[in-house]
Design a protein around this motif. Sequence first.
Motif, short mmCIF file in Angstrom:
data_model
loop_
_atom_site.label_atom_id
_atom_site.label_comp_id
_atom_site.label_asym_id
_atom_site.label_seq_id
_atom_site.Cartn_x
_atom_site.Cartn_y
_atom_site.Cartn_z
N LEU A 61 12.89 0.36 -3.99
CA LEU A 61 14.40 0.38 -4.17
C LEU A 61 14.73 0.52 -5.42
N SER A 62 15.67 1.40 -6.14
CA SER A 62 16.06 0.61 -7.30
C SER A 62 17.51 1.64 -7.37
N GLN A 63 18.29 1.37 -8.36
CA GLN A 63 20.00 1.58 -8.04
C GLN A 63 19.74 2.99 -7.82
N GLN A 64 18.79 3.10 -8.56
CA GLN A 64 18.59 5.25 -8.69
C GLN A 64 17.55 6.22 -7.84
N ASP A 65 16.43 4.85 -7.87
CA ASP A 65 15.37 5.51 -7.30
C ASP A 65 14.97 4.91 -5.99
N ARG A 66 14.24 6.12 -5.03
CA ARG A 66 13.15 5.92 -4.06
C ARG A 66 11.79 6.14 -4.33
N THR A 67 11.37 5.04 -4.74
CA THR A 67 10.31 5.38 -4.73
C THR A 67 8.36 5.76 -3.99
N HIS A 68 8.01 6.60 -3.93
CA HIS A 68 7.26 5.94 -2.10
C HIS A 68 5.54 5.31 -2.93
N LEU A 69 5.46 3.98 -1.71
CA LEU A 69 3.92 3.64 -3.35
C LEU A 69 3.08 4.29 -2.12
N LYS A 70 2.79 4.24 -0.60
CA LYS A 70 1.59 4.17 0.02
C LYS A 70 1.91 4.52 1.47
N ARG A 71 1.35 5.17 1.78
CA ARG A 71 1.28 5.54 3.61
C ARG A 71 0.09 4.86 4.16
N VAL A 72 0.08 4.15 4.88
CA VAL A 72 -0.88 3.47 6.06
C VAL A 72 -1.12 3.81 7.24
N GLN A 73 -1.82 3.65 7.94
CA GLN A 73 -2.24 3.88 9.53
C GLN A 73 -2.01 2.63 9.67
N LEU A 74 -2.10 2.07 11.23
CA LEU A 74 -2.41 0.45 11.99
C LEU A 74 -3.55 0.62 12.58
N ASN A 75 -3.81 0.12 12.41
CA ASN A 75 -5.53 -0.45 13.19
C ASN A 75 -5.59 -0.67 14.52
N SER A 76 -6.90 -1.06 15.20
CA SER A 76 -6.50 -1.42 16.71
C SER A 76 -5.83 -2.62 16.74
N ASP A 77 -4.97 -3.18 16.38
CA ASP A 77 -4.40 -5.04 16.07
C ASP A 77 -3.06 -4.41 16.32
N GLY A 78 -2.55 -3.01 15.36
CA GLY A 78 -0.93 -3.13 14.91
C GLY A 78 -0.59 -3.31 14.26
N ARG A 79 -1.76 -3.38 12.96
CA ARG A 79 -1.58 -4.45 11.65
C ARG A 79 -2.17 -3.44 11.34
N THR A 80 -2.02 -3.46 8.97
CA THR A 80 -3.03 -2.98 8.40
C THR A 80 -3.88 -3.66 8.15
N ASP A 81 -5.44 -2.78 7.53
CA ASP A 81 -6.06 -3.42 6.90
C ASP A 81 -6.25 -4.64 5.50
N GLN A 82 -5.93 -4.01 5.66
CA GLN A 82 -5.13 -5.02 3.91
C GLN A 82 -4.06 -5.15 3.90
N PRO A 83 -3.04 -5.99 2.74
CA PRO A 83 -1.83 -6.20 2.28
C PRO A 83 -1.12 -4.71 1.78
N LEU A 84 0.10 -5.06 1.70
CA LEU A 84 0.66 -3.56 1.59
C LEU A 84 0.98 -3.33 0.20
N LEU A 85 1.24 -4.71 -0.41
CA LEU A 85 1.22 -5.28 -1.88
C LEU A 85 0.42 -6.66 -2.08
N ALA A 86 -0.05 -6.42 -2.61
CA ALA A 86 -1.07 -8.58 -2.74
C ALA A 86 -1.50 -7.64 -4.57
N GLY A 87 -1.39 -9.42 -5.07
CA GLY A 87 -1.54 -9.67 -6.83
C GLY A 87 -1.57 -8.90 -7.18
N GLN A 88 -1.57 -8.11 -8.87
CA GLN A 88 -0.97 -7.69 -9.90
C GLN A 88 0.06 -6.29 -9.06
#
Length: 121
Positions: free
Chosen positions: A32-59
Amino acid sequence: MSNNGGGRLTTHVLDTASGRPGVGMTVDLYRLSQQDRTHLKRVQLNSDGRTDQPLLAGQEFSAGQYELVFAAGDYLRRQGIELPSPAFLDEIPIRFGMADAKHYHVPLLISPYGYSTYRGS
């Protein structure tokens, strides 16, 4: 503000009505920014109700305002729960800020008629 790779964003879902993880739930991440709402990604949760990778990490990680949108209604319907039309809870948006390059964990506890979240670890 970027970081040196130390920040990351994770999530998980627990269905408190059944006591099980939110397997297969779809989650969308927006910046989110003052003017924008930018879609970054869509994920589906795994068998533990978690993502396989962090949603954001590193760079990919940077401080700012974000929104997670959890497709709770679709998930609950797939569990065989009959929801009214419109459902009391369908899409659940959670807006939050990340100020520093550290681990931010945003869990969701859901049932057909309530939810809660908190800053997890």
